[in-house]
Design an enzyme around this catalytic site. Structure first.
Site, PDB file in Angstrom:
ATOM      1  N   SER A  14       0.631  -1.180   0.108  1.00 20.04           N
ATOM      2  CA  SER A  14      -0.041  -0.046  -0.070  1.00 20.04           C
ATOM      3  C   SER A  14       0.901   1.251   0.134  1.00 20.04           C
ATOM      4  O   SER A  14       1.970   1.217   0.672  1.00 20.04           O
ATOM      5  CB  SER A  14      -0.783  -0.150   1.264  1.00 20.04           C
ATOM      6  OG  SER A  14      -1.469   1.197   1.151  1.00 20.04           O
ATOM      7  N   THR A  61      -8.142  -1.639   1.976  1.00 22.26           N
ATOM      8  CA  THR A  61      -7.816  -1.875   0.941  1.00 22.26           C
ATOM      9  C   THR A  61      -8.169  -3.400   0.484  1.00 22.26           C
ATOM     10  O   THR A  61      -8.604  -4.168   1.516  1.00 22.26           O
ATOM     11  CB  THR A  61      -6.400  -1.834   0.456  1.00 22.26           C
ATOM     12  OG1 THR A  61      -6.207  -2.008  -1.049  1.00 22.26           O
ATOM     13  CG2 THR A  61      -5.345  -2.324   1.245  1.00 22.26           C
ATOM     14  N   LYS A  65     -12.778  -4.444   1.106  1.00 18.23           N
ATOM     15  CA  LYS A  65     -13.731  -3.111   0.970  1.00 18.23           C
ATOM     16  C   LYS A  65     -15.179  -3.463   1.181  1.00 18.23           C
ATOM     17  O   LYS A  65     -16.014  -2.643   1.525  1.00 18.23           O
ATOM     18  CB  LYS A  65     -13.305  -2.638  -0.509  1.00 18.23           C
ATOM     19  CG  LYS A  65     -12.068  -2.016  -0.397  1.00 18.23           C
ATOM     20  CD  LYS A  65     -11.697  -1.345  -2.031  1.00 18.23           C
ATOM     21  CE  LYS A  65     -10.383  -0.485  -1.958  1.00 18.23           C
ATOM     22  NZ  LYS A  65     -10.370  -0.091  -3.455  1.00 18.23           N
ATOM     23  N   ASP A 102     -13.088   6.589  -4.285  1.00 21.12           N
ATOM     24  CA  ASP A 102     -12.265   6.261  -5.454  1.00 21.12           C
ATOM     25  C   ASP A 102     -13.046   6.931  -6.725  1.00 21.12           C
ATOM     26  O   ASP A 102     -12.120   7.550  -7.514  1.00 21.12           O
ATOM     27  CB  ASP A 102     -12.399   4.730  -5.832  1.00 21.12           C
ATOM     28  CG  ASP A 102     -11.307   3.928  -5.090  1.00 21.12           C
ATOM     29  OD1 ASP A 102     -10.243   4.712  -4.708  1.00 21.12           O
ATOM     30  OD2 ASP A 102     -11.546   2.611  -4.845  1.00 21.12           O
ATOM     31  N   ARG A 153     -13.239  -9.095 -20.132  1.00 24.18           N
ATOM     32  CA  ARG A 153     -13.112 -10.633 -20.541  1.00 24.18           C
ATOM     33  C   ARG A 153     -14.294 -11.446 -20.292  1.00 24.18           C
ATOM     34  O   ARG A 153     -14.622 -12.132 -21.057  1.00 24.18           O
ATOM     35  CB  ARG A 153     -11.677 -11.008 -19.748  1.00 24.18           C
ATOM     36  CG  ARG A 153     -11.366 -12.276 -20.373  1.00 24.18           C
ATOM     37  CD  ARG A 153     -10.069 -12.730 -19.383  1.00 24.18           C
ATOM     38  NE  ARG A 153     -10.367 -12.590 -18.020  1.00 24.18           N
ATOM     39  CZ  ARG A 153      -9.242 -12.961 -17.234  1.00 24.18           C
ATOM     40  NH1 ARG A 153      -7.993 -13.345 -17.834  1.00 24.18           N
ATOM     41  NH2 ARG A 153      -9.294 -12.919 -15.925  1.00 24.18           N
ATOM     42  N   GLY A 240      -2.647   6.381 -13.396  1.00 25.26           N
ATOM     43  CA  GLY A 240      -3.651   6.254 -12.244  1.00 25.26           C
ATOM     44  C   GLY A 240      -3.031   6.816 -10.866  1.00 25.26           C
ATOM     45  O   GLY A 240      -3.744   6.785  -9.921  1.00 25.26           O
TER      46      GLY A 240
HETATM   47  P1  NAP Z   1     -10.278  -6.706  -9.921  1.00 24.74           P
HETATM   48  O1  NAP Z   1     -11.599  -6.540  -9.122  1.00 24.74           O
HETATM   49  O2  NAP Z   1      -9.517  -8.087  -9.692  1.00 24.74           O
HETATM   50  O3  NAP Z   1     -10.630  -6.885 -11.449  1.00 24.74           O
HETATM   51  C1  NAP Z   1      -9.562  -7.141 -12.205  1.00 24.74           C
HETATM   52  C2  NAP Z   1     -10.109  -6.730 -13.703  1.00 24.74           C
HETATM   53  O4  NAP Z   1      -9.040  -7.065 -14.665  1.00 24.74           O
HETATM   54  C3  NAP Z   1     -11.330  -7.577 -14.204  1.00 24.74           C
HETATM   55  O5  NAP Z   1     -12.162  -6.862 -15.016  1.00 24.74           O
HETATM   56  C4  NAP Z   1     -10.738  -8.671 -15.039  1.00 24.74           C
HETATM   57  O6  NAP Z   1     -11.356  -9.313 -15.857  1.00 24.74           O
HETATM   58  C5  NAP Z   1      -9.473  -7.889 -15.759  1.00 24.74           C
HETATM   59  N1  NAP Z   1      -8.582  -8.738 -16.000  1.00 24.74           N
HETATM   60  C6  NAP Z   1      -7.502  -9.564 -15.327  1.00 24.74           C
HETATM   61  N2  NAP Z   1      -6.927  -9.956 -16.131  1.00 24.74           N
HETATM   62  C7  NAP Z   1      -7.076 -10.108 -17.189  1.00 24.74           C
HETATM   63  C8  NAP Z   1      -6.665 -10.562 -18.649  1.00 24.74           C
HETATM   64  N3  NAP Z   1      -5.621 -11.515 -18.771  1.00 24.74           N
HETATM   65  N4  NAP Z   1      -7.416 -10.408 -19.708  1.00 24.74           N
HETATM   66  C9  NAP Z   1      -8.343  -9.357 -19.619  1.00 24.74           C
HETATM   67  N5  NAP Z   1      -9.240  -8.894 -18.431  1.00 24.74           N
HETATM   68  C10 NAP Z   1      -8.339  -9.205 -17.571  1.00 24.74           C
HETATM   69  O7  NAP Z   1      -9.219  -5.700  -9.612  1.00 24.74           O
HETATM   70  P2  NAP Z   1      -9.664  -3.869  -9.425  1.00 24.74           P
HETATM   71  O8  NAP Z   1      -9.521  -3.881  -7.790  1.00 24.74           O
HETATM   72  O9  NAP Z   1     -10.868  -3.662 -10.024  1.00 24.74           O
HETATM   73  O10 NAP Z   1      -8.282  -3.484  -9.907  1.00 24.74           O
HETATM   74  C11 NAP Z   1      -7.862  -3.475 -11.354  1.00 24.74           C
HETATM   75  C12 NAP Z   1      -6.843  -2.359 -11.472  1.00 24.74           C
HETATM   76  O11 NAP Z   1      -7.103  -1.280 -11.194  1.00 24.74           O
HETATM   77  C13 NAP Z   1      -5.771  -2.817 -10.487  1.00 24.74           C
HETATM   78  O12 NAP Z   1      -4.609  -2.488 -11.369  1.00 24.74           O
HETATM   79  C14 NAP Z   1      -5.600  -1.942  -9.490  1.00 24.74           C
HETATM   80  O13 NAP Z   1      -4.120  -1.554  -9.019  1.00 24.74           O
HETATM   81  C15 NAP Z   1      -6.008  -0.648 -10.244  1.00 24.74           C
HETATM   82  N6  NAP Z   1      -6.567   0.314  -9.232  1.00 24.74           N
HETATM   83  C16 NAP Z   1      -6.159   1.599  -9.233  1.00 24.74           C
HETATM   84  C17 NAP Z   1      -6.682   2.668  -8.344  1.00 24.74           C
HETATM   85  C18 NAP Z   1      -6.041   3.800  -8.291  1.00 24.74           C
HETATM   86  O14 NAP Z   1      -6.379   4.611  -7.324  1.00 24.74           O
HETATM   87  N7  NAP Z   1      -5.288   4.434  -9.462  1.00 24.74           N
HETATM   88  C19 NAP Z   1      -7.666   2.214  -7.363  1.00 24.74           C
HETATM   89  C20 NAP Z   1      -8.132   1.018  -7.400  1.00 24.74           C
HETATM   90  C21 NAP Z   1      -7.637  -0.081  -8.425  1.00 24.74           C
HETATM   91  P3  NAP Z   1     -12.308 -10.687 -15.613  1.00 24.74           P
HETATM   92  O15 NAP Z   1     -13.726  -9.949 -14.763  1.00 24.74           O
HETATM   93  O16 NAP Z   1     -12.573 -11.178 -16.681  1.00 24.74           O
HETATM   94  O17 NAP Z   1     -11.469 -11.530 -14.436  1.00 24.74           O
END
Ligand code: NAP
Length: 277
Positions: A14, A61, A65, A102, A153, A240
């Site tokens: 984090s 985190t 959540k 967020d 996906r 991001g």
């Molecule tokens: P999550 O709930 O695990 O969701 C992951 C997403 O990525 C799902 O839509 C998943 O699709 C997709 N994905 C993963 N591997 C894939 C692949 N090989 N091909 C196609 N799609 C794929 O994660 P999250 O919490 O939403 O976070 C997602 C990203 O946002 C992370 O990188 C995180 O660090 C970033 N984030 C950034 C902030 C910020 O403040 N900048 C805040 C929150 C999150 P499926 O549904 O098909 O598995």
């Protein structure tokens, strides 16, 4: 001394302590911000004893959540609609409140990095339907997006979000994502593709209008393959990290009583820590 923490499992990665400790020092506040590694089965008991542990609140985190929202006695609109909380605070009577910052962080950062992005906004393409996507859809709808093309996906997860967020969301096939860019004003990558250790997001930007904005939630690396490709063809890009910095502002203000600024100095300070655990 007022104390807050970030609760996660794992929590080592984090960046929240870096951000909040920077502000505590900058504003000369007698406060502390800790990391708390808490297993899912211990989460409810941990937040139930926040006050006893000397905390006034916490960031939450992965994977806590949704549990944070359930644990609180009240939630702000964003947390209730998104279905997850990333910020907790205790009121003077000891009641626990939950918020989700967020969407605020995402939209505030877009306003800062791509001013006017929401004026005359055409269709927005959102890639991904995980936890982060829920906050992005909430923020985009609140900011006035009339049409959001959502590709994931696993199509079923996108369909679930479309049902939750209503008729402005149109689910499109993951394989059609490049073709969907034709009339698009903004693309947002909410998938984890492009993160260090993950494959890059495979997308062909050639149909994307030159004045479209390209935003990526991934912040490690700061310049993802998507943002590099978009910048190369002249599109405005938004990384991001800005969202991560801005989402921290409301929590800090609640716990420590000062609304902190997101500055280039803070950004540079956090950038130095990326990739260092
Ligand atoms: P999550 O709930 O695990 O969701 C992951 C997403 O990525 C799902 O839509 C998943 O699709 C997709 N994905 C993963 N591997 C894939 C692949 N090989 N091909 C196609 N799609 C794929 O994660 P999250 O919490 O939403 O976070 C997602 C990203 O946002 C992370 O990188 C995180 O660090 C970033 N984030 C950034 C902030 C910020 O403040 N900048 C805040 C929150 C999150 P499926 O549904 O098909 O598995």
């Amino acid at each position: 001394m007022r104390r807050a923490c970030v609760i996660g499992c794992p929590v080592e990665h984090s960046r929240s302590p870096v951000i909040h400790r920077y502000w505590l020092e900058k504003y000369g506040i007698d406060g502390a911000y800790e990391k708390e590694a808490v297993r899912p089965e211990d989460f409810a008991a941990f937040v139930g004893s926040l006050a006893a542990k000397g905390y006034v609140g916490a960031n939450v985190t992965l994977p806590h959540k949704e549990a944070a929202l359930r644990a609180a006695e009240s939630a702000d609109e964003a947390a209730a609609v998104i279905g997850a909380a990333n910020t907790l605070w205790l009121d003077p009577d000891g009641r626990l409140h939950a918020g989700n910052t967020d969407a605020y962080g995402f939209v505030t950062n877009l306003d800062a990095e791509a001013p006017h992005w929401s004026e005359g906004l055409g269709p927005v393409v959102v890639l991904g339907a995980g936890g982060a996507a829920r906050a992005i859809l909430y923020g985009l709808i609140r900011a006035g997006a009339a049409k959001i093309l959502l590709a994931n996906r696993t199509r079923g997860r996108a369909e679930t979000l479309a049902q939750a967020f209503g008729p402005r969301i149109e689910v499109i096939g993951w394989e059609t994502r490049s073709r969907a860019l034709g009339a698009c004003s903004l693309i947002v990558n909410t998938t984890s593709l492009g993160m260090t250790g993950q494959e890059p997001l495979d997308i062909d930007l050639s149909a994307l209008p030159g004045d479209a904005v390209v935003a990526d939630l991934v912040y490690n690396p700061l310049l993802t393959p998507l943002l590099i490709a978009a910048a190369k063809r002249g599109n405005v890009t938004v990384d991001g990290l800005g969202m991560l910095l801005h989402q921290a502002v409301p929590g800090f203000e609640r716990w420590f009583g000062v609304r902190p600024d997101v500055t280039p100095e803070l950004r540079a300070y956090v950038v130095k820590t990326l990739g260092s655990g």
